[in-house]
Design an enzyme around this catalytic site. Sequence first.
Site, PDB file in Angstrom:
ATOM      1  CB  SER A  30      -0.952   0.006   1.195  1.00  0.00           C
ATOM      2  OG  SER A  30      -2.065  -0.823   0.954  1.00  0.00           O
ATOM      3  CE  LYS A  77      -1.308   4.161   2.591  1.00  0.00           C
ATOM      4  NZ  LYS A  77      -1.397   3.033   3.560  1.00  0.00           N
ATOM      5  CB  SER A 114      -4.471   2.114   3.516  1.00  0.00           C
ATOM      6  OG  SER A 114      -3.626   1.512   2.568  1.00  0.00           O
ATOM      7  CE  LYS A 153      -4.585   1.914  -0.846  1.00  0.00           C
ATOM      8  NZ  LYS A 153      -3.899   0.637  -0.540  1.00  0.00           N
TER       9      LYS A 153
END
Length: 417
Positions: free
Chosen positions: A86, A253, A151, A89
């Site tokens: 993720s 993140k 997320s 992203k």
Amino acid sequence: MRRPSLLALPLIVAATFAVAQTPTPQPVPQPAAAPVPQPSAPVPAAVPVAIPPAPASQGAAWILMDATSGQVLAGQNIDTPRAPASMTKVMTAYVVAAELAAGRIKKDDQVLISERAWREGGAGTAGSYSGFDVNTRAPLDAVLTGMVVQSGNDASIAMAEHVAGTQEAFADLMNSYAAKIGMTNSRFVNAHGLDAEGQVVSARDMALLARAMIRDFPEAYALHSLKEFTWNGITQHNRNGLLWKDPSVDGIKTGHTNSAGYNLAASAKRGDMRLISVVMGIETDSRADAFRIREGDNLALLNWGFRFYETHALFGGSAALATQPLFKGETETVELGVTTPVLVTLPRGRYGDLKPQIDVPKQIVAPITQGQAIGTVRVMLDGKEVASAPLVALKPVAEAGFFGRMYDEFLMWWNAE
């Protein structure tokens, strides 16, 4: 250097024709060497600190980068491509922020949560989601926030389709922007980060992406510091546990898939100094242990960097760093400086070892506009450049009159090599 009066011009012209017949002409004095600017705010001398090795992460690849300069302070396997999970992203958010800045989309656009977005990334999947209902619309700002904070895979697909029509076309945009950032060991296939053949990012590239997001789109980056997001009456929390553990951490993140392991990119700012850490590929059977390790490893790297390195702002204010001779201008000199302070990160205690120098053309000719780039100021440490910035004219200078230009033309010809 003072220009002669008009009465002296015949002598200048005569001297011009006499040069070829004079065996040993007396040279016109050369301009003084460019002065070397000094940092504007002296810092008390400190005893240099012996820097111990950086705390090694348990991740398969990791890096600590100075956000100001992009300098790598420590790392391992930093250019090895790995599944980003993720953390992908962040690239999706960067593309959306760039498209917003270009005016091609707007924050109040109504984004469709398509059936594909819901089926591949919604509540019925094993991945993280933001809670948007299928075949409904939501403001772009809310969808973007859900993607960043929670997320959400559903939000990621919906954003990709809104920006580019399909997720596949959006991936082409991701790769285009990645190339501009300088991410040379990365390739994107989807917008959410679920495992896909060929989708990889290196630790260095992830740090460069974080640096670009912080620098280029600070408003979009600020979403990464939000601790929770509520939609449809459901509140979900940011999975970056460092936001609760260290107030200087404001992003960025997490990520996890079976093939990627556990990943975390983090950034913190303390004073004038900002660092970026990335840890990728932590493998453990316990999810709780994985969270603890990736957060602990990132925080250890950040603390090590802040402890043993420091950032200084050099040449602040609007004061001239150098006053250089000017030809064919209404004034005989031009003042040069920098538009913003030059930030430099270096090992603690080495401030006094910095060696500033300036590079300017041998002959600077009017007219000069205010802000015109004329040279470069470089900051050296142990013979290596650690920072640089353009030297610009602090004031405009118009051309001199006809006779002043003629006299300077003669000087320029005389001094030419």
